[in-house]
Design an enzyme around this catalytic site. Structure first.
Site, PDB file in Angstrom:
ATOM      1  N   SER A 112      60.774 -23.347  18.322  1.00 44.80           N
ATOM      2  CA  SER A 112      61.272 -22.450  17.469  1.00 44.80           C
ATOM      3  C   SER A 112      60.700 -20.520  17.565  1.00 44.80           C
ATOM      4  CB  SER A 112      60.499 -22.894  15.651  1.00 44.80           C
ATOM      5  OG  SER A 112      59.151 -22.227  16.178  1.00 44.80           O
ATOM      6  N   GLY A 116      77.560  -7.888  33.003  1.00 41.71           N
ATOM      7  CA  GLY A 116      76.763  -8.341  32.040  1.00 41.71           C
ATOM      8  C   GLY A 116      76.471  -9.207  31.774  1.00 41.71           C
ATOM      9  N   ASP A 166      78.535 -13.297  39.179  1.00 39.99           N
ATOM     10  CA  ASP A 166      79.689 -13.936  38.527  1.00 39.99           C
ATOM     11  C   ASP A 166      80.431 -13.192  37.264  1.00 39.99           C
ATOM     12  OD1 ASP A 166      80.140 -15.599  36.357  1.00 39.99           O
ATOM     13  OD2 ASP A 166      78.385 -15.825  35.687  1.00 39.99           O
ATOM     14  N   LEU A 182      63.493  -9.071  27.972  1.00 38.82           N
ATOM     15  CA  LEU A 182      64.067  -8.901  26.863  1.00 38.82           C
ATOM     16  C   LEU A 182      65.267  -7.081  27.621  1.00 38.82           C
ATOM     17  CD1 LEU A 182      61.621  -7.199  24.778  1.00 38.82           C
ATOM     18  CD2 LEU A 182      62.754  -8.665  24.017  1.00 38.82           C
ATOM     19  N   ALA A 183      66.147  -7.784  27.220  1.00 36.62           N
ATOM     20  CA  ALA A 183      67.450  -6.962  28.109  1.00 36.62           C
ATOM     21  C   ALA A 183      66.938  -5.604  27.589  1.00 36.62           C
ATOM     22  CB  ALA A 183      69.201  -7.191  26.843  1.00 36.62           C
ATOM     23  N   HIS A 184      66.758  -4.628  26.843  1.00 38.60           N
ATOM     24  CA  HIS A 184      66.365  -4.099  26.793  1.00 38.60           C
ATOM     25  C   HIS A 184      65.365  -2.708  27.094  1.00 38.60           C
ATOM     26  CE1 HIS A 184      65.175  -5.004  23.060  1.00 38.60           C
ATOM     27  NE2 HIS A 184      63.894  -4.758  23.625  1.00 38.60           N
ATOM     28  N   HIS A 186      65.811  10.148   1.290  1.00 39.21           N
ATOM     29  CA  HIS A 186      65.828   9.316   0.376  1.00 39.21           C
ATOM     30  C   HIS A 186      66.662   9.411  -0.277  1.00 39.21           C
ATOM     31  CE1 HIS A 186      63.768   7.426  -3.391  1.00 39.21           C
ATOM     32  NE2 HIS A 186      64.181   8.022  -4.110  1.00 39.21           N
ATOM     33  N   TYR A 211      63.076 -16.876  18.926  1.00 39.00           N
ATOM     34  CA  TYR A 211      63.746 -15.783  18.583  1.00 39.00           C
ATOM     35  C   TYR A 211      65.081 -16.702  18.676  1.00 39.00           C
ATOM     36  CZ  TYR A 211      60.427 -11.972  19.574  1.00 39.00           C
ATOM     37  OH  TYR A 211      60.397 -10.817  19.147  1.00 39.00           O
ATOM     38  N   ASP A 269      64.153 -10.847  34.053  1.00 37.49           N
ATOM     39  CA  ASP A 269      64.409 -11.995  33.896  1.00 37.49           C
ATOM     40  C   ASP A 269      63.283 -12.680  34.915  1.00 37.49           C
ATOM     41  OD1 ASP A 269      64.665 -11.387  31.327  1.00 37.49           O
ATOM     42  OD2 ASP A 269      66.053 -13.177  30.928  1.00 37.49           O
TER      43      ASP A 269
END
Lengths: 566, 462
Positions: A257, A112, A109, A405-407, A534, A259, A398
Site C-alpha cells: 500500500s 525514457g 531498451d 524517485l525519477a526526479h 488570492h 505510492y 534507483d
C-alpha cells in the site's frame, strides 16, 4: 523522509521502495519538456544559441563550434558516458552538454526508462482519467456545484490508448531533446570492462568498446516480486502490465500500500473495480507522516470500495487458471502462521522495486552490490569492495537506492556533472519532494513528524508543528474540495523548515514552495512575507507559514523584503 | 500532536443535581445511580462551529474508558480533532453513529460510571432519542423474549443467519464447505452499513462470490422476512392517541419505501379479458393448480419475450438483464408482508409451479422461508383482487425493475368493434416500472403480450 529512504535501501522488499519510485512524473515531464524547448531554441536560433552555450561553458572548456556536444578529450572517446537513458541519465546528459562535455548515453531498451515507459508517466494518464471519472460519478459533488451529468462511462481501450500515447509522446520528447543537443545515443546493453572503459552492443552483434573520462551508471530498477508469487502478466501482474490496462477486474488485490499501490487503487476503484489491500506492515501507507496517512485512509480508503489486510504477507499467489480464481495465501507477518486465503479476479504486485544492475560488469572493477544496489557515497561516487572510491565512476537513481524517485535520479545526475566539471556539489535529499497522485493528492518534503521528533531529541532542539486545513481555503471551497490538510514541522528557535506534508487538492504542485525553501535554506520568518495570489490553493501554504510561531526575527537582508524597483 | 480537547464532557443536568446534594452523601440511592450516567456532548472545536460530524468512534459500546483517553474523532468546519475523555467509566451508548452530524452541545453518547449502569444508560439513550439505531437493534431481542412460541428461524432478521450460513457460502466452491464466506470488499462494506449478515446472503458473483447487489437485495428482503416475526397483531390492544415507535420491520419497510422515491417510476394499465383463463382454471383446478400460479406463469411467459421488463437498475449507471425469471408474489401474513419467489417461473410447468407455490405459502405461514425463497425475485406480482379491489397501483420494490398490481376479475359489459354489446370477465392490471431502464413502449408491448397469453392461455399448460 530521509530515514524512510534509507530503510528502503536496507531492505529489498519494502513497499516504500517501489512506491517512492512511482510518484515523479509531473516533475519529470516538466523537466523533459523544458529541456527540449531549450534544445529546439538552439536549433532555430543557431547563432544566439551558440553564443549562449559558449558563455556557459567558458569557465570549463571551449564549446565546439560544430555542434552542441562538447569536443572529445584527447585520450578518451567521450568526456562522459551514461549507462541507461532513463530520467536520471537524461537529466545528467542534458546538464553535461550544457557544461560542454562530449556525452554519450547507452540504452539497451527504450529511451525514457521505467518512469516514462512503465511508471510515472503512463500512470498519470490513467490517474487523469480516474480523477475525472471520480468527479463525474460523484453525484453529490456535482449537485453541490449545480451540475447535472448523465451516467459517466469509459472505454477501456481508449483509456489504455491515452496512457500509451502519452508514454510515446514523452519518450520521443526525451529522445529528440538529446538528439537536438547532439548527445550520442548508443544502442545496446552497456558493460563496464575496466576503469573508464565500457563495451556495449546488442545480443548477437559484436560489441563496441568506448572510453570515457567519467562514467555514470543509471540503469534503474525493475518491479520486485517476492518469492512464492507467480506473475503471469494477465491475472497476477506488476505495474508494468497494469499500466497497459488490458482488463479491469471486478476485484483486484493490491499487494503493498505504498505510492504505487495507492495510485492504482485510485485508478481501479474509479473504473469500477473493488480493491483489497495486502500490507505487510501493521498500518496502511507506511512511509507517510502518520497524521497524513490517517487522514488519507479516511478519504482514500474507507469511503471507497476497498478493504484491507494489514500485518500479513502474501506468501503464495497463484494466477487464475482452469476456471479457478487468483488464489492468495496470507501469512501473519509476526507469527508466520497461515491466516487467510483470498480468491480474487486479479492481483497487482506493488511490493517495491529491485535495482537492475546485473550484467553491468561491476566485478571488473571490484565493486560488490548490496542486494543489487551499487554502493555510493554522498556524492554518488561508487565504492568498491574494499571501501575505496572507484575513480571516475558514479551511480545515480534507483540503481543506488538512495531515493527511488525519477526526479531524485535526475538531481543526482546533475550533481555528478557539477562535480566532474569542477564544482563540488552534494545533493540535499531532504529537499527532494515526493508526491502520490491520488485524488486528492499527497505530497511531502523533508522529515515526517516522528522522524523530526527523533532528530530533535538526539540533537537537543525543540520542534513545533503547524497545521492548516483546506477547509479554510477559498479556492478549495470554490472547487468544493475542502478535504485536506497541510502540516509544517519546524524549529521554533530558528525557523528552519524540517518537513512539510500536504494532503489535498493539487498537493503535488503545492509542495514546491516548501521544497524550494528547504533547498535554498529559506527560513519561515522570511518566507512568511512572500505574497500569494488570492484566491489560490497556494494560500494554504501561506497560512501554514504564517501560523508558525518562530522566535527568531526576520532577517534584515531577506531578499523578499528588498524592493525590486524603486 | 493530536488536537486533544478537554472540553467534551460537560456535566449533564443530572450530575449537576447530584452536586447540589453532595452534602448529604448517599441520601438518595436512586438519584445517585442516575447521576452516574453522563452525557457526552458535541464539543465546540472552534468559535464558528455550529455542528460537528462524527468521523469515527475510537471506542465501542461497553468499552472501558480511562481519563484522558481518546474516544471520538470529530470533524468541525476547520479540522478533525480527537476528543478525549474527562472521566473514567464505560461508553454505554453511542447516540450519533459514525458519519452522523450533531449540533454543538447535543448529546452524542452516554458514559456510565460502572458496568452495571450500561443497560440503564442504553435505555436512557433510547428514550431520549428515538432516531438512534439502538432502538432498532434492540427490538428483535425484545420480540424474541416476548414471543417464545414463534419459530426461531423467522423470529428476527438476525436469527435465520445460523441456518442460512451453509446455504449462502456453500455455493462458493472454495469456501471450504461453508467455513468461509467469500464477499467482495464493497459487499462487506455494504453489509456492515445495511446491517446485513453475510451468512444469510446468496452470492451471485463469479464462483458464487457475494457481490454488492446481493447484499442490497438481502437488505431489501430483510424487512419482509422479519414481518412474520411480529408477535401480536396490533388489532386487539391498540391504544388510540399513543405514539408507537417503529418496530425493526416497520423501520426497515419505512426506509425501503422512502428509498423507492429515488427511483423514477411510472405506471401503465391494461384491461385483460379473463374468460379463457377462468375456463382453464376451472378445468385444471382439481389438479391443484392455483390462480396465482397461472398468473405467475402467464407473466413469466410474457417476460421471456420482453427481457427488459425483467431487468433492474441498481447503480444508476447500468442495468442488468436478469438471467432467470423469478416471480415474487406478495402475500399478506399477520399484518406483515412477504414475497415468496417462484423461481424460473417461465421454465417450470404449471403443476410443479402450483405445488411449489403451495409449499412456499405453507413455509411462509410457518415462518420458515429461507432467504433465497423471498429475496431473489426479479418481477413482483401483487394481487388484491380477492378483496374486490378492481384497480390499484403498487410501489416498486428497490432493486427490481417492475411490479404488477392485479385487480379483481369481474363481469363487465363490453362493446365490441362490430357494434355488439356483450358480457366479459375483465381484470385490470397496472404495472409500475423504473423508467430509467423500462420505457412506456416496453411496458405497453409487455402488457399486450400478457393479454394475448391470458386471453389464449393454451401455452400455460404446455
Amino acid at each position: 523522509m530521509h530515514s524512510t529512504l534509507s530503510f528502503s535501501r536496507a531492505t529489498t522488499v519494502p513497499t516504500t521502495n517501489y512506491a517512492f519510485h512511482s510518484q515523479s512524473p509531473i516533475n519529470l515531464r516538466f523537466c523533459g519538456l523544458r529541456r527540449e524547448a531549450f534544445g529546439i531554441s538552439i536549433l532555430t536560433r543557431s547563432s544566439s544559441g551558440r553564443v549562449r552555450l559558449s558563455t556557459r561553458g567558458r569557465s570549463k572548456r571551449i564549446s565546439a563550434s560544430t555542434g552542441n556536444n562538447g569536443t572529445p578529450p584527447k585520450s578518451f572517446d567521450y568526456d562522459l558516458i551514461i549507462i541507461g537513458a532513463g530520467v536520471g541519465g537524461h537529466g545528467a546528459a542534458l546538464h553535461a552538454v550544457e557544461k560542454g562535455l562530449k556525452t554519450a548515453i547507452i540504452e539497451g531498451d527504450v529511451v525514457g526508462g521505467t518512469c516514462v515507459n512503465r511508471g510515472c508517466v503512463p500512470s498519470k494518464a490513467l490517474l487523469a482519467v480516474s480523477g475525472r471519472m471520480r468527479e463525474l460519478q460523484s453525484e453529490h459533488h456535482m449537485k453541490a456545484l449545480g451540475l447535472q451529468v448523465s451516467a459517466a462511462g469509459y472505454d477501456r481501450q481508449g483509456v489504455a490508448g491515452h496512457a500509451n500515447n502519452l508514454a510515446s509522446e514523452i519518450r520521443s520528447n526525451l529522445t529528440n531533446s538529446m538528439k537536438a543537443l547532439g548527445v550520442d545515443i548508443l544502442t545496446g546493453f552497456g558493460t563496464i570492462v575496466g576503469p573508464q572503459k565500457v563495451k556495449y552492443g546488442k545480443v548477437g552483434f559484436t560489441d563496441n568498446v568506448v572510453t570515457a573520462k567519467d562514467i555514470i551508471i543509471a540503469t534503474g530498477s525493475v518491479p520486485f516480486v517476492p518469492k512464492g508469487i507467480e506473475v503471469d502478466g494477465k491475472t497476477v501482474i506488476t505495474s508494468d502490465h497494469a499500466l497497459k490496462l488490458e482488463f479491469v477486474p471486478d476485484w483486484i488485490a493490491i499487494v503493498g500500500s505504498g505510492y504505487i499501490g495507492l495510485e492504482f487503487s485510485d485508478v481501479y476503484t474509479a473504473l469500477g473495480s473493488e480493491v483489497t489491500f495486502i500490507e505487510a506492515l501493521d498500518q496502511l501507507m507506511p512511509g507517510f507522516d502518520p497524521e497524513i496517512s490517517k487522514l488519507a485512509q479516511r478519504v482514500l480508503i474507507n469511503p471507497r470500495k476497498i478493504d484491507y489486510h494489514t500485518g500479513v504477507f502474501a506468501t503464495k499467489i497463484t494466477p487464475a487458471r482452469d476456471g479457478k480464481p487468483v488464489i492468495i495465501e496470507l501469512t501473519d507477518a509476526k507469527t508466520k502462521e497461515h491466516k487467510d486465503t483470498l480468491e480474487v479476479d486479479a492481483a497487482l504486485i506493488a511490493t517495491g522495486r529491485a535495482p537492475f544492475t546485473n550484467g553491468l560488469g561491476l566485478e571488473n572493477i571490484n565493486v560488490v552490490t548490496q542486494r543489487g544496489f551499487v554502493p555510493v557515497d554522498e556524492r554518488m561516487r561508487v565504492i568498491d569492495a574494499n571501501g575505496n572510491l572507484v575513480p571516475h565512476l558514479y551511480c545515480i537513481g534507483d540503481a543506488n537506492g538512495k531515493m527511488m524517485l525519477a526526479h531524485a535520479a535526475s538531481a543526482q545526475g546533475i550533481s555528478v556533472v557539477e562535480q566532474v566539471t569542477g564544482r563540488d556539489h552534494v545533493l540535499n535529499h531532504l529537499s527532494v519532494p515526493a508526491a502520490c497522485f491520488t485524488h486528492p493528492e499527497i505530497s511531502m518534503v523533508g522529515l515526517t513528524e516522528p522522524q523530526a521528533r527523533e532528530k530533535a531529541v538526539k540533537e537537543g532542539f525543540e520542534i513545533s508543528v503547524a497545521k492548516t486545513s483546506f477547509k479554510a481555503n477559498t479556492k478549495a471551497l470554490a472547487e468544493n474540495e475542502g478535504e485536506g490538510l497541510a502540516k509544517l514541522i519546524y524549529r521554533p528557535d530558528n525557523g528552519e523548515i524540517l518537513g512539510v506534508h500536504i494532503f489535498g487538492l493539487h498537493a503535488a504542485d503545492l509542495i514546491h514552495e516548501a521544497s524550494n525553501a528547504i533547498a535554498l535554506g529559506t527560513r519561515i520568518q522570511d518566507i512568511k512575507f512572500a505574497v500569494h495570489a488570492h484566491p489560490t490553493l497556494s494560500e494554504v501554504l501561506d497560512e501554514l507559514f504564517k501560523s508558525a510561531k518562530v522566535k527568531a526575527p526576520a532577517s534584515t537582508s531577506s531578499p523578499i523584503s528588498e524592493p525590486v524597483a524603486a | 500532536m493530536a488536537n486533544v480537547l478537554q472540553t467534551s464532557f460537560l456535566p449533564s443536568t443530572s450530575s449537576l443535581r447530584r452536586r447540589s446534594i453532595s452534602g448529604s452523601k448517599g441520601k438518595s440511592q436512586s438519584l445517585q445511580v442516575k447521576a452516574k450516567i453522563r452525557e457526552i456532548f458535541m464539543p465546540a472545536l472552534s468559535s464558528t462551529m455550529t455542528e460537528g460530524k462524527i468521523v469515527s468512534w475510537m471506542k465501542s459500546e461497553g468499552d472501558k474508558l480511562s481519563k484522558g483517553e481518546s474516544v471520538v474523532v470529530v470533524e468541525s468546519d476547520k479540522a478533525d480533532m480527537d476528543v478525549e475523555s474527562f472521566h473514567e467509566g464505560f461508553l454505554a451508548a453511542i447516540m450519533v453513529e459514525e458519519g452522523g452530524v450533531a449540533p454543538v452541545g447535543s448529546a452524542i453518547a452516554l458514559l456510565a460510571e460502572t458496568e452495571d449502569e450500561i443497560a440503564e444508560a442504553k435505555a436512557k439513550s433510547q428514550s431520549s432519542s428515538n432516531s438512534t439505531p439502538q432502538v432498532v437493534e434492540e427490538k428483535p431481542k425484545q420480540i424474541e423474549e416476548a414471543a417464545p412460541d414463534v419459530p426461531a428461524a423467522a423470529a428476527a432478521p438476525s436469527v435465520p443467519v445460523a441456518k442460512a450460513v451453509t446455504l449462502g457460502s456453500a455455493v462458493h466452491p472454495a469456501s471450504e464447505g461453508g467455513k468461509r464466506i467469500v464477499a467482495s470488499p464493497y459487499a462487506k462494506k455494504l453489509a456492515k452499513e445495511l446491517k446485513v449478515d453475510l451468512g444469510t446472503v446468496v452470492g451471485s458473483g463469479p464462483l458464487g462470490r457475494i457481490v454488492a447487489k446481493d447484499v442490497e437485495a438481502a437488505a431489501v428482503a430483510v424487512p419482509v422476512a422479519a414481518s412474520p416475526a411480529k408477535p401480536d397483531p396490533v388489532a386487539p390492544g391498540i391504544e388510540l392517541g399513543t405514539v408507537v415507535p417503529f418496530t425493526t420491520m416497520q423501520g426497515a419497510v419505512s426506509r425501503n419505501m422512502v428509498e423507492s422515491l429515488s427511483v423514477p417510476t411510472f405506471r401503465v394499465g391494461y384491461t385483460i379479458t379473463t374468460n379463457a383463463l377462468d375456463a382453464l382454471y376451472k378445468k385444471i383446478k382439481s389438479k391443484g393448480v392455483t390462480m396465482t400460479a397461472l398468473l405467475a406463469k402467464a407473466t413469466a411467459l410474457a417476460l421471456v419475450q420482453h427481457p427488459v421488463v425483467n431487468s433492474c437498475c441498481r447503480d444508476g449507471n447500468s442495468f442488468t438483464y436478469n438471467s432467470s425469471i423469478n416471480i415474487a408474489v406478495a402475500v399478506a401474513i399477520d399484518g406483515g408482508l412477504i414475497t415468496p419467489v417462484l423461481q424460473d417461473a417461465d421454465k417450470v410447468d404449471i403443476y410443479t409451479l402450483s405445488r411449489k407455490w403451495k409449499e412456499l405459502v405453507d413455509k411462509a405461514r410457518a415462518k420458515q422461508l429461507q432467504p433465497h425463497e423471498y429475496n431473489t425475485g426479479t418481477f413482483t406480482l401483487s394481487n388484491l383482487g380477492m378483496f374486490g379491489v378492481d384497480r390499484f397501483d403498487a410501489i416498486l420494490p428497490p432493486g427490481t425493475g417492475a411490479i404488477m398490481a392485479v385487480g379483481a376479475s369481474q363481469p363487465s359489459v363490453v362493446a365490441s368493434m362490430d357494434g355488439r354489446i356483450g358480457m366479459k370477465n375483465q381484470m385490470q392490471v397496472n404495472v409500475t416500472a423504473d423508467h430509467r431502464v423500462i420505457y412506456g413502449a416496453d411496458l405497453a408491448a409487455f402488457l399486450q403480450t400478457l393479454a394475448k397469453i391470458v386471453e389464449d392461455p393454451k401455452d400455460l399448460t404446455f
